[in-house]
Structures are given as C-alpha cells and as structure tokens.
Enzyme design. Structure first.
Site, short mmCIF file in Angstrom:
data_model
loop_
_atom_site.label_atom_id
_atom_site.label_comp_id
_atom_site.label_asym_id
_atom_site.label_seq_id
_atom_site.Cartn_x
_atom_site.Cartn_y
_atom_site.Cartn_z
N LYS A 1 37.81 36.77 40.79
CA LYS A 1 37.95 37.71 39.68
C LYS A 1 39.20 37.37 38.89
CE LYS A 1 41.31 39.67 40.14
NZ LYS A 1 42.72 39.13 40.23
N TYR B 1 41.39 45.87 39.11
CA TYR B 1 41.17 46.59 40.38
C TYR B 1 40.95 48.08 40.12
CZ TYR B 1 42.43 42.49 43.07
OH TYR B 1 42.44 41.23 43.62
P1 NAD Z 1 47.67 29.70 41.65
O1 NAD Z 1 48.37 29.36 40.40
O2 NAD Z 1 48.49 30.00 42.87
O3 NAD Z 1 46.64 28.55 42.05
C1 NAD Z 1 45.81 27.97 41.08
C2 NAD Z 1 45.31 26.64 41.58
O4 NAD Z 1 44.59 26.02 40.53
C3 NAD Z 1 46.44 25.69 42.00
O5 NAD Z 1 46.06 24.99 43.16
C4 NAD Z 1 46.52 24.73 40.80
O6 NAD Z 1 47.00 23.45 41.17
C5 NAD Z 1 45.07 24.67 40.38
N1 NAD Z 1 44.91 24.22 39.00
C6 NAD Z 1 44.04 23.30 38.60
N2 NAD Z 1 44.16 23.07 37.30
C7 NAD Z 1 45.16 23.84 36.87
C8 NAD Z 1 45.76 24.03 35.61
N3 NAD Z 1 45.37 23.37 34.51
N4 NAD Z 1 46.78 24.92 35.50
C9 NAD Z 1 47.19 25.63 36.58
N5 NAD Z 1 46.65 25.49 37.82
C10 NAD Z 1 45.65 24.60 37.95
O7 NAD Z 1 46.72 30.94 41.32
P2 NAD Z 1 46.04 31.92 42.37
O8 NAD Z 1 46.90 33.11 42.54
O9 NAD Z 1 45.63 31.16 43.56
O10 NAD Z 1 44.77 32.41 41.53
C11 NAD Z 1 43.57 31.65 41.50
C12 NAD Z 1 42.41 32.60 41.23
O11 NAD Z 1 42.32 33.54 42.30
C13 NAD Z 1 42.54 33.43 39.96
O12 NAD Z 1 41.30 33.60 39.38
C14 NAD Z 1 43.07 34.77 40.45
O13 NAD Z 1 42.72 35.84 39.61
C15 NAD Z 1 42.38 34.87 41.79
N6 NAD Z 1 43.10 35.70 42.76
C16 NAD Z 1 42.42 36.67 43.39
C17 NAD Z 1 43.05 37.48 44.30
C18 NAD Z 1 42.28 38.54 45.04
O14 NAD Z 1 42.88 39.32 45.75
N7 NAD Z 1 40.96 38.55 44.92
C19 NAD Z 1 44.41 37.30 44.56
C20 NAD Z 1 45.09 36.28 43.91
C21 NAD Z 1 44.43 35.49 42.99
#
Ligand code: NAD
Length: 368
Positions: free
Chosen positions: A131, A216
C-alpha cells in the site's frame, strides 16, 4: 485448507484398527508452501517481511529482486535463497521461467508498484503489492486489468486485516457492543526526518502523509464501519517553507460521510507521532492506541479505558504471516483475497477526492 496431516493420521488410525495390512502407512504429506519473490530489499521488504517467512505455514521465500547485487547475495545467503533465484530490475521478467516463484511481493516506492505488478502478471505470477496501491486510480485500474488478463490474483498489503486487535475491535463494533455507531475518529502520523527520502518526492510517492500513513485511518474507517463513504471534505495544513514539504503535504484532516449517518473524522500527518482509532456508539466506545502498529496494539471497550481487551489470536502467528499465508491460500484454493486490488483502488479514489477537496476547499461527493 484441508488439514492433510490430521486426515492422514485418521486414515492411518482406521487402517490399523481394521488390521488392514493392505493399506501401508504413509508418512503425512507435507503441505506445499508457495514460493514468494520479494521485490525491493528496503526497510519493509527486508526489514519486516523477509524475517516473517519463518512464521508462515503456506509461504516460503524463494527469490529476491534488487538493484544491489552485493546486498541481494548477502540476504540470499542468510535466508537460504539459491543464487540462481536472484534477479535485478533489468532481468526481472525472466521470473517467467522460474517455477519456484508463485507470488511476487512488490515492496518498492509507490511509483514503481504499477510497473512491477504488471510485469509480474505478464510473467505469469500472482502479485501481492504494498500500500498505497499506486500513485493514481488510473494506475490501480491498469494493475487490476493486467492481473485479470493474465488470470493471476492481486492482493494489496493491508496487513491490519490480519491483525488480531483490529479484527476484535471490528467484531465487537459489528456485534453492536457499543450500540449504534455514531462516529469514527482516527489520527495517523509520524515525524518524518529525512528531507531527501522518496516519500517526500511527489513523482515517487504520489503524495505526502495521506498516501503513506493517513491511508491507515481511511482504510480503517471503511473496515470498522463496514460502509463506503458517500462524500469527503478535507483541509490541508503544510508549511511549504519546511524543506521536507516542498512537494508533498504534511497534515491533512478529512471527514468522511457514511450512508448510515456515521461520520469519520481523520487526521494524517508527517510532523507528529500519533496512531489512534476511536469508535463512538450510543452505548459506549471502542478505542485502540496504538491501533495499527507492527506489534503492541491495545484495545479498550466500554465507557473509557477501564477494560482492556486481549484479543483472540489472529489468522497467523503475526499479522505479516497471516497476510502472506492468506495470499498463498487464495492461490491454492482459487479464492479472491479479502484485500484484493479493488480494495486498493477504492482507497485511491477516495484519496484523490480528499486531495481535490483540500485543493478546491469544497465537499466532494463520491461516485457509488
Ligand atoms: P525503502 O525506501 O526502505 O525501500 C525501498 C526499496 O526500493 C529499497 O530497497 C530501494 O533500493 C528500492 N528501490 C528501487 N528503485 C528505487 C528508486 N528509484 N528509488 C528509491 N528506492 C528504490 O521503503 P519501504 O519503507 O521499504 O517502502 C516500500 C513499500 O512498502 C512502499 O510502498 C511503502 O508504502 C510500503 N510499506 C508498507 C508498510 C506496511 O506496514 N504495510 C510499512 C512500510 C512500508
């Protein structure tokens, strides 16, 4: 799921009772676990989801997709993923030829969700996508269409639908424990630090706190009331001089009107820590704080915070395992996930109306 272990035991038992040497005892067949490929080894994919496979009954980690080869190799070694199952963003489509992979879990910045969902579906894989589903409702529609066309399932990572405290609060609200529901209130926010993060770049996130954390409150307003809002009114408060908020909103308050007359009153922000849900009925209240955290959610039912409720166990050992296994079971049993792509699309359409309301400073009626 049929409990094969129990069934085999019963068969074995009756064969023994009949003294039937003609029915040799067979070891209980292990249940097949479906294989997941995790796309994006960031805070959520690597930090939260990957360690959860150990808690799953129907799901296992089999592949990794990352732009960082060294990191992927390190993670693969730690979690026993064969090196042949490491992909990058360029060769991702080759997952088509890998029968180990049943489901692709997209854990990437929001602007990449549509592309990787559609590529995964075209490669013949089912998709669990984080999400918010995408940066626009048009993208959500194209993701749903691609999965439908490929005959593949699409689920959105709304983990709270598998979280025991949320499930128990919803059950009690629906059972009428607080009488007729009058209003729903929720505040969701956290203090954002890094001004360079992708979440603050509109092209990558699609928007600010509303897309990331306010969702949320919105999703809970819908699953707690069991109703779909008919109109929204929203107001944004953002300090555009703050380097974090040049492109996206900080605080946005939104009111949801439900058909029964229930009002949802929500606050989303990137400048304060808050995680709270309150349902007020004509005979009492249900309160959760924190409400949608990874762990440690708390629930009170009654006239205040007098009686804290310990919810019964949820569908999985944790909400994350419950979510992963639900998707695997939906694939195995050809069922529609309880939070399918359409659920993400509904939230996205309401978010677009919330942004429109804040921009135009007027109440927006939602299409049925
Ligand atoms: P993050 O920035 O920690 O991780 C993103 C990942 O994508 C990294 O591994 C990064 O290297 C990769 N990536 C690939 N291409 C990229 C680019 N061009 N720019 C930036 N990163 C790139 O983010 P996250 O917190 O892991 O979030 C990822 C997804 O998960 C999002 O959609 C976020 O909304 C979702 N999320 C959901 C929850 C939940 O509780 N359901 C919690 C956190 C995040």
């Amino acid at each position: 799921m049929i409990d094969l272990n129990r069934r085999n035991l019963m068969l074995a038992g009756s064969a023994l009772a009949a003294g039937a040497a003609a029915f040799p005892l067979r070891a209980a067949e292990p249940q097949r676990k479906l294989g997941y490929a995790i796309v994006g080894l960031g805070g959520y994919g690597l930090g939260v989801i990957i360690p959860e496979f150990k808690n799953c009954r129907h799901s296992k980690l089999v592949a990794l997709v990352s732009g960082d080869a060294a990191k992927a190799k390190r993670v693969a070694a730690e979690y026993d993923v064969p090196e042949k199952n490491i992909y990058n963003y360029e060769n991702f489509d080759r997952i088509r030829d890998n029968p180990d992979i049943d489901i692709v879990y997209v854990c990437l910045p929001v602007s990449m969700h549509a592309e990787y969902t559609i590529r995964a579906a075209k490669a013949g894989k089912h998709v669990l996508c984080e999400k918010p589903m995408a940066v626009s409702s048009a993208e959500c529609e194209s993701m749903i269409a691609a999965c439908r066309q490929a005959g593949k399932k699409l689920m959105i990572g709304y983990r709270c639908h598998f979280e025991p405290t949320n499930l128990e609060a919803r059950r009690r609200a629906r059972a009428g424990e607080i009488g007729k529901l009058r209003y729903f209130r929720s505040e969701h926010g956290f203090t954002f630090g890094n001004p360079n993060a992708w979440r603050l770049k509109k092209a990558m996130s699609g928007g600010g706190s509303m897309m990331d954390i306010g969702i949320y409150a919105l999703n809970a307003a819908r699953y707690m009331t069991g109703e779909e809002p008919v109109a929204v009114y929203a107001q944004e408060t953002t300090d555009r001089k703050d380097p974090r908020f040049r492109e996206v909103e900080d605080m946005i308050g939104f009111q949801l009107e439900f058909p029964s007359g229930v009002i949802g009153s929500c606050q989303s922000m990137y400048s304060a820590n808050q995680n709270h849900i309150l349902l007020v009925g004509d005979k009492g209240r249900i309160e959760m704080e924190p409400a949608t955290a990874y762990r440690g959610n708390r629930l009170w039912v009654g006239s205040g915070r007098g009686e804290e409720i310990t919810p019964p166990p949820g569908p999985g050992a944790t909400q994350f395992a419950g979510q992963l296994d639900h998707m695997a079971q939906c694939v195995m049993e050809d069922r529609t996930p309880i939070v399918a792509g359409e659920e993400g699309l509904r939230d996205m359409r309401i978010i677009e109306a919330i942004y429109q309301s804040a921009r135009e400073k007027k109440r927006i009626v939602l299409k049925a």
